[in-house]
Each structure stands twice: as structure tokens, then as C-alpha cells.
Enzyme design. Structure first.
Site, PDB file in Angstrom:
ATOM      1  N   ARG A  24       0.824  -1.223   0.000  1.00  0.00           N
ATOM      2  CA  ARG A  24       0.000   0.000   0.000  1.00  0.00           C
ATOM      3  C   ARG A  24       0.851   1.263   0.000  1.00  0.00           C
ATOM      4  O   ARG A  24       0.590   2.210  -0.723  1.00  0.00           O
ATOM      5  CB  ARG A  24      -0.895  -0.032   1.250  1.00  0.00           C
ATOM      6  CG  ARG A  24      -2.044   0.938   1.240  1.00  0.00           C
ATOM      7  CD  ARG A  24      -2.906   0.749   2.473  1.00  0.00           C
ATOM      8  NE  ARG A  24      -2.250   1.253   3.665  1.00  0.00           N
ATOM      9  CZ  ARG A  24      -2.243   2.527   4.034  1.00  0.00           C
ATOM     10  NH1 ARG A  24      -2.876   3.421   3.317  1.00  0.00           N
ATOM     11  NH2 ARG A  24      -1.602   2.914   5.124  1.00  0.00           N
ATOM     12  N   LYS A 148      12.945  -8.272   3.039  1.00  0.00           N
ATOM     13  CA  LYS A 148      13.665  -8.488   4.285  1.00  0.00           C
ATOM     14  C   LYS A 148      12.671  -8.827   5.387  1.00  0.00           C
ATOM     15  O   LYS A 148      11.510  -8.437   5.254  1.00  0.00           O
ATOM     16  CB  LYS A 148      14.504  -7.261   4.630  1.00  0.00           C
ATOM     17  CG  LYS A 148      13.753  -6.161   5.404  1.00  0.00           C
ATOM     18  CD  LYS A 148      14.680  -5.094   5.887  1.00  0.00           C
ATOM     19  CE  LYS A 148      14.227  -4.558   7.205  1.00  0.00           C
ATOM     20  NZ  LYS A 148      14.888  -3.381   7.702  1.00  0.00           N
ATOM     21  N   HIS A 240      21.236  -3.119   5.803  1.00  0.00           N
ATOM     22  CA  HIS A 240      21.399  -1.787   5.194  1.00  0.00           C
ATOM     23  C   HIS A 240      22.791  -1.194   5.435  1.00  0.00           C
ATOM     24  O   HIS A 240      23.460  -0.747   4.509  1.00  0.00           O
ATOM     25  CB  HIS A 240      20.352  -0.815   5.730  1.00  0.00           C
ATOM     26  CG  HIS A 240      18.940  -1.307   5.587  1.00  0.00           C
ATOM     27  ND1 HIS A 240      18.489  -1.905   4.436  1.00  0.00           N
ATOM     28  CD2 HIS A 240      17.890  -1.297   6.433  1.00  0.00           C
ATOM     29  CE1 HIS A 240      17.213  -2.234   4.592  1.00  0.00           C
ATOM     30  NE2 HIS A 240      16.835  -1.887   5.797  1.00  0.00           N
ATOM     31  N   LYS A 329      16.772   4.171  16.728  1.00  0.00           N
ATOM     32  CA  LYS A 329      15.425   4.732  16.668  1.00  0.00           C
ATOM     33  C   LYS A 329      15.308   5.821  17.731  1.00  0.00           C
ATOM     34  O   LYS A 329      16.084   5.854  18.680  1.00  0.00           O
ATOM     35  CB  LYS A 329      14.399   3.631  16.932  1.00  0.00           C
ATOM     36  CG  LYS A 329      14.349   2.615  15.804  1.00  0.00           C
ATOM     37  CD  LYS A 329      13.091   1.811  15.859  1.00  0.00           C
ATOM     38  CE  LYS A 329      12.958   0.936  14.636  1.00  0.00           C
ATOM     39  NZ  LYS A 329      12.640   1.668  13.404  1.00  0.00           N
TER      40      LYS A 329
HETATM   41  P1  NAP Z   1       1.432  -6.830   6.404  1.00  0.00           P
HETATM   42  O1  NAP Z   1       0.911  -5.428   6.363  1.00  0.00           O
HETATM   43  O2  NAP Z   1       1.162  -7.677   7.591  1.00  0.00           O
HETATM   44  O3  NAP Z   1       0.807  -7.561   5.117  1.00  0.00           O
HETATM   45  C1  NAP Z   1       0.920  -8.936   4.917  1.00  0.00           C
HETATM   46  C2  NAP Z   1       0.250  -9.314   3.606  1.00  0.00           C
HETATM   47  O4  NAP Z   1       0.367 -10.707   3.411  1.00  0.00           O
HETATM   48  C3  NAP Z   1      -1.227  -8.995   3.559  1.00  0.00           C
HETATM   49  O5  NAP Z   1      -1.589  -8.626   2.239  1.00  0.00           O
HETATM   50  C4  NAP Z   1      -1.863 -10.337   3.924  1.00  0.00           C
HETATM   51  O6  NAP Z   1      -3.165 -10.378   3.432  1.00  0.00           O
HETATM   52  C5  NAP Z   1      -0.910 -11.291   3.199  1.00  0.00           C
HETATM   53  N1  NAP Z   1      -0.878 -12.635   3.759  1.00  0.00           N
HETATM   54  C6  NAP Z   1      -0.693 -12.988   5.060  1.00  0.00           C
HETATM   55  N2  NAP Z   1      -0.743 -14.323   5.182  1.00  0.00           N
HETATM   56  C7  NAP Z   1      -0.959 -14.830   3.947  1.00  0.00           C
HETATM   57  C8  NAP Z   1      -1.104 -16.148   3.430  1.00  0.00           C
HETATM   58  N3  NAP Z   1      -1.067 -17.223   4.203  1.00  0.00           N
HETATM   59  N4  NAP Z   1      -1.296 -16.274   2.105  1.00  0.00           N
HETATM   60  C9  NAP Z   1      -1.345 -15.205   1.286  1.00  0.00           C
HETATM   61  N5  NAP Z   1      -1.222 -13.951   1.713  1.00  0.00           N
HETATM   62  C10 NAP Z   1      -1.036 -13.760   3.035  1.00  0.00           C
HETATM   63  O7  NAP Z   1       2.989  -6.892   6.134  1.00  0.00           O
HETATM   64  P2  NAP Z   1       3.913  -5.803   5.411  1.00  0.00           P
HETATM   65  O8  NAP Z   1       4.262  -4.759   6.406  1.00  0.00           O
HETATM   66  O9  NAP Z   1       3.268  -5.372   4.138  1.00  0.00           O
HETATM   67  O10 NAP Z   1       5.237  -6.627   5.148  1.00  0.00           O
HETATM   68  C11 NAP Z   1       5.345  -7.552   4.089  1.00  0.00           C
HETATM   69  C12 NAP Z   1       6.807  -8.020   3.987  1.00  0.00           C
HETATM   70  O11 NAP Z   1       7.621  -6.895   3.706  1.00  0.00           O
HETATM   71  C13 NAP Z   1       7.369  -8.626   5.285  1.00  0.00           C
HETATM   72  O12 NAP Z   1       8.313  -9.620   4.944  1.00  0.00           O
HETATM   73  C14 NAP Z   1       8.100  -7.445   5.931  1.00  0.00           C
HETATM   74  O13 NAP Z   1       9.136  -7.880   6.769  1.00  0.00           O
HETATM   75  C15 NAP Z   1       8.632  -6.758   4.701  1.00  0.00           C
HETATM   76  N6  NAP Z   1       8.916  -5.323   4.908  1.00  0.00           N
HETATM   77  C16 NAP Z   1       7.896  -4.465   5.224  1.00  0.00           C
HETATM   78  C17 NAP Z   1       8.176  -3.120   5.400  1.00  0.00           C
HETATM   79  C18 NAP Z   1       7.093  -2.121   5.708  1.00  0.00           C
HETATM   80  O14 NAP Z   1       7.405  -0.923   5.784  1.00  0.00           O
HETATM   81  N7  NAP Z   1       5.849  -2.537   5.887  1.00  0.00           N
HETATM   82  C19 NAP Z   1       9.495  -2.654   5.260  1.00  0.00           C
HETATM   83  C20 NAP Z   1      10.499  -3.551   4.915  1.00  0.00           C
HETATM   84  C21 NAP Z   1      10.183  -4.879   4.749  1.00  0.00           C
HETATM   85  P3  NAP Z   1      -4.283 -11.412   4.004  1.00  0.00           P
HETATM   86  O15 NAP Z   1      -4.264 -11.293   5.482  1.00  0.00           O
HETATM   87  O16 NAP Z   1      -5.534 -10.997   3.345  1.00  0.00           O
HETATM   88  O17 NAP Z   1      -3.852 -12.744   3.546  1.00  0.00           O
END
Ligand code: NAP
Length: 482
Positions: A24, A148, A240, A329
Site C-alpha cells: 500500500r 527483508k 542496510h 530509533k
Molecule cells: P502486512 O501489512 O502484515 O501484510 C501482509 C500481507 O500478506 C497482507 O496482504 C496479507 O493479506 C498477506 N498474507 C498474510 N498471510 C498470507 C497467506 N497465508 N497467504 C497469502 N497472503 C497472506 O505486512 P507488510 O508490512 O506489508 O510486510 C510484508 C513483507 O515486507 C514482510 O516480509 C516485511 O518484513 C517486509 N517489509 C515491510 C516493510 C514495511 O514498511 N511494511 C518494510 C520492509 C520490509 P491477508 O491477510 O488478506 O492474507
């Protein structure tokens, strides 16, 4: 300015976790910006995938909201946004189940680049890779993008590499570190290897020391649970800061090619000396109004929200030149920068205390991406030879104009590199493992000793011990500004 954007080949990009926070805030708005810029061909398609049941119209509405929230108004031209939205579809897929996979297989087209972004928790990476293979969704040219954290330590990183390797060749695996997608990081290579001016001085003979700082003003926010199991060392240093260190310290690669660059980075990691406990400071932000322990809901937590350390690289180029790393942080300033402090001239022909000091090259990743170099000049006017330091400032926005400085965000640039099949700015499996092999003993030592992080005031420069780390060497950190 004339746009130099070259469209990439037609592609189908599936975003697993297409409804999540990263998708998003970063991935979907970034893709729209590439579309707006004309880099996305008309045949490109983006497919969101997650467990939630959602029809295409609802997913499109979700993406429209995300783009409107995170892309500047100037670029949210309604007609272009409508055209972008038409490229989107959605499929409900459970990474751990069987539902939805046949449907996804049926959606993928032949003859276009296929890319799969794993924007889900790392525990799902193996499940998705296995199903992409089993349902014959990914061909030999398909690419997977892995977020990551890549492992929690050497053992888990190795296991993850092995899992992915069962279904994909290393040339298909794009391990993302968004720091490598930043304009200035690439500029670091352009400055080092595109000029004659710096490289001859880029060694222990002329460089006194190097500082790498990645400071955040925010606390752990809503990620307390994840962060408390990770800490600054795993969350920031292993990936990083390590990447920034490698690009600063590496030997010139023979060409700007994925393996040539990554071979040189790997050599740096392998040449890192173990860090002695007295060369490292861990901290935790804490005051009477705000505390890391409350933010992570773990009053006994020994996890660090700050780390500073002195690092040595055991090779000819850097023998005797320390690299000081710090990240934290709830610090005073949000800044990511590399400071190369050169040595003072060996002999001053001017009288003492004229103000002469060493040159400093600062490479700023954020905010205001750019570089500046301090040089010593004569203070204008009569009254003798007084010297002052002035910056030769190269803030991109000022040097190249606002439009040129409106550079793609790291994520969008890296996704386009995936489509182009260029792995130069992605981490190779052996690099990630080598980085863990260096950080593991440090973290294991803390755990064995039950090392207690030093408290520091939120909004400060970190624990006092971090300042002392440099004072002991008669040096000081580049000052953080509120
Ligand atoms: P998040 O907001 O919790 O989103 C997780 C996503 O995965 C949701 O779309 C969820 O949708 C889906 N999901 C969960 N379980 C699933 C399953 N069994 N099958 C299919 N889809 C599934 O997580 P996020 O913050 O976007 O992070 C995603 C990845 O990016 C992670 O590895 C995180 O470490 C990495 N990351 C995130 C950030 C950040 O700023 N957010 C920064 C660096 C790295 P449903 O619940 O509908 O399945």
C-alpha cells in the site's frame, strides 16, 4: 528536462501480500509513478494476491486510495490513474493452502516477463516458492523478489537460501535491500568510479576514518513485536549498513555488472574483523514519559534500539582506517549518510589556529539526497591568511533542478530492475550469508552475557558511551541536528 525513461518489456507482476502495508505504501504507489513516467508498457499487468476474499473492483478501489494517499497530487492525473487501475487484477490465494493457485496459473500470460513479489512474512517464502513451481506458474525466466528480513541468523538464512534454490536458480532470485535502490547509493559508485579525483585518495593513506549513520526519529511504532525479536543489529546493521559499508569500501569492480559488483562486496564482508565488545555500544531509548520497553510491551527486553560500533576491514586498502557505524530509533535527527573524513595535510605552511581542517565528503541518502565536500579556502578580505572550511554542495535538487531531483523512489527503481533482469542492486545469497556469519557471533555474545543495552534519552544522539567510542580515538561523530 527531456525524459530519458525507456519502457521496460511487457510483464505480469504478482504481488503476494498485495493488500499489506508495504504494498500500500511503497510498491503500488511506486508502480503508479513508473506508469506516470511512461516506463510501464501498455501490456503490463499487476495482480494482487492475498487470502482476503475481494473482487477486482474492491482491489482497484484499494489501490486507487493507496496511490492518492502516497503519490504527490501533481502526478495523480485522474485519466492516467484510471489507465493504471485498469492494469490491476486480484486473486485470493492462501500461501499455505491449495485455493486460488489454479486460478492464478490461468491468469498468467505467455510471452511476457513474469515476476512474483513476496511481500509477505518470511515464513511464507518457502510455501509460495514451492507452489509457484508445483502449479507450473513460474517458468525458467520468472523472477521472484524477496523482502527483508532474509533469515534471523546464519542458520535460518542458509535454510531459506536452500528452500528457494530448490525451485529457483540464483539468477531468478532478487533479495531486496531498498537502500541499494536509493539514487545516492548508486551515485556513490558513480563518484568513486566515474571520476579520477576520489579513487586515488580512497584508502588508508588518505582517509582518516569513515562514518555511516542511519538515524530515525521514530520509535518502533506498531512493529514492536517484530522489532523486539530483531533489534537494530539484525534489522539495520546486518543488511542496510552492511551494504553501505560494502559499496564504500569495495575495490573497483571490472565492470558494472551484477556478479562483478557483488563479488567485490562479498570480499569486503569476508575481510571484516570480528568486533571486540569494547568497540560496540548498544542502547535502548528510555525516559520517564517514553520507553522502548513500553512500546514493545516487554518490560524485561534486552533488545537494542540503537547500536554504534567501530569496524576494521583487514585488507591493504583499509588497514588502520576505522569505519564507525551507528543506527538507532528515536534519535535527534532523521538522517542516513556516509561521511568520509580525509586526513589533515601532513604539514601546515600557515600559522597555527588558522581554521584549517581536514576535508570531509558527505554522501547524504536522506533527506535531501546529495553530496557535499568541505574544502579549506582563504577567508575573503584583508587581515592576513585566515582559513575557513566551505562546502562544495551538490544537493541534487539545487544542482540539477527540481525535476531531475524528483528521482524514483528506491522500490520503484528496484522493481523496474527486476523486470529488466538486472540483479546488480540486489543481494546475492552468499553475500547475505557472509553478513550473518559476521553478525551472529556479536549477537550470540550479547545473548550469552545477557548484555544490557545502555539507556538513552528519546530524541537524543544515543547513549553517551557511543560518543566516548569516538572520543577515545580523538574523533567525533558528525553532529545530529534536531
Ligand atoms: P502486512 O501489512 O502484515 O501484510 C501482509 C500481507 O500478506 C497482507 O496482504 C496479507 O493479506 C498477506 N498474507 C498474510 N498471510 C498470507 C497467506 N497465508 N497467504 C497469502 N497472503 C497472506 O505486512 P507488510 O508490512 O506489508 O510486510 C510484508 C513483507 O515486507 C514482510 O516480509 C516485511 O518484513 C517486509 N517489509 C515491510 C516493510 C514495511 O514498511 N511494511 C518494510 C520492509 C520490509 P491477508 O491477510 O488478506 O492474507
Amino acid at each position: 528536462m527531456v525524459s530519458r525513461v525507456i519502457p521496460v518489456d511487457p510483464f505480469d507482476l504478482v504481488i503476494f501480500g498485495g493488500t499489506g502495508d508495504l504494498a500500500r505504501r511503497k510498491i503500488l504507489p511506486g508502480l503508479y509513478r513508473r506508469f506516470w513516467d511512461g516506463q510501464m508498457p501498455p501490456e503490463a499487468r499487476i495482480i494482487g494476491a492475498a487470502r482476503s476474499e475481494m473482487d477486482e473492483a474492491s482491489y482497484r478501489a484499494f489501490v486507487r486510495d493507496a496511490v492518492t494517499e502516497f503519490v504527490s497530487k501533481r502526478k495523480c492525473d485522474s485519466e492516467l490513474l484510471d489507465q493504471f487501475i485498469e492494469r490491476l487484477s486480484y486473486v485470493a490465494v492462501d500461501a499455505r493452502g491449495e485455493d486460488g493457485w489454479e486460478q492464478l496459473a490461468g491468469m498468467m500470460r505467455d510471452g511476457v516477463v513474469k515476476a512474483y513479489y513476496f511481500s509477505v512474512g518470511p515464513s511464507l517464502f518457502g510455501d509460495i516458492a514451492e507452489r509457484l513451481h508445483r502449479f507450473k506458474i513460474a517458468d525458467d525466466d520468472a523472477r521472484i523478489v524477496v523482502e527483508k528480513p532474509f533469515g534471523h541468523n546464519l542458520e535460518t538464512a542458509r535454510a531459506l537460501n536452500a528452500t528457494l534454490a530448490r525451485h529457483f536458480d540464483e539468477t531468478q532470485i532478487y533479495r531486496i535491500d531498498h537502500y541499494l535502490g536509493k539514487e545516492t547509493v548508486q551515485n556513490l559508485m558513480a563518484v568513486r568510479f566515474g571520476n579520477m579525483l576520489f579513487e586515488p585518495l580512497w584508502n588508508a593513506q588518505y582517509v582518516d576514518h569513515i562514518q555511516i549513520t542511519v538515524a530515525e526519529t521514530v520509535g518502533v511504532g506498531g512493529r514492536g513485536d517484530y522489532y523486539d525479536r530483531s533489534g537494530a543489529m539484525r534489522d539495520m546493521v546486518q543488511n542496510h549498513l552492511m551494504q553501505l559499508l560494502c559499496l564504500t569500501a569495495m575495490e573497483p569492480p571490472s565492470k558494472f555488472d551484477p556478479d562483478a559488483v557483488r563479488d567485490e562486496k562479498l570480499k569486503v564482508i569476508r575481510a571484516l574483523e570480528p568486533v571486540e565488545p569494547h568497540d560496540i555500544v548498544r542502547g535502548q531509548y528510555r525516559s520517564k514519559d517514553e520507553s522502548y520497553l513500553v512500546d514493545v510491551e516487554n518490560k524485561d527486553s534486552l533488545t537494542e534500539s540503537f547500536v554504534a560500533m567501530k569496524v576494521h576491514i583487514a585488507n591493504w586498502r583499509w588497514n588502520g582506517t576505522p569505519f564507525y557505524l551507528r543506527t538507532g530509533k528515536r534519535m535527534k535527527e532523521r538522517v542516513s549518510e556516509i561521511v568520509v573524513r580525509f586526513k589533515e595535510p601532513p604539514h601546515s605552511i600557515f600559522e597555527e589556529d588558522t581554521g584549517q581542517s581536514a576535508n570531509e565528503l558527505t554522501i547524504r541518502l536522506q533527506p535531501n539526497e546529495g553530496m557535499d565536500l568541505t574544502v579549506t579556502i582563504k577567508e575573503p578580505g584583508p587581515g592576513g591568511m585566515r582559513l575557513i572550511d566551505v562546502p562544495l554542495d551538490m544537493t541534487f535538487a539545487e544542482a540539477l533542478g527540481e525535476e531531475a531531483a524528483d528521482v524514483p523512489d528506491a522500490y520503484e527503481r528496484l522493481i523496474m530492475d527486476v523486470i529488466r533482469g538486472n540483479q546488480t542492486l540486489f543481494m546475492r545469497g552468499d553475500e547475505v550469508e557472509a553478513a550473518w556469519a559476521w553478525t551472529d557471533p556479536i549477537i550470540n555474545g550479547w545473548e550469552a552475557r545477557e548484555d544490557k543495552p545502555k539507556p538513552y534519552e528519546p530524541g537524543s544522539t544515543g547513549p553517551e558511551e557511543a560518543l566516548i567510542l569516538l572520543h577515545k580515538d580523538e574523533r567525533r561523530w558528525r553532529e545530529l541536528r534536531a
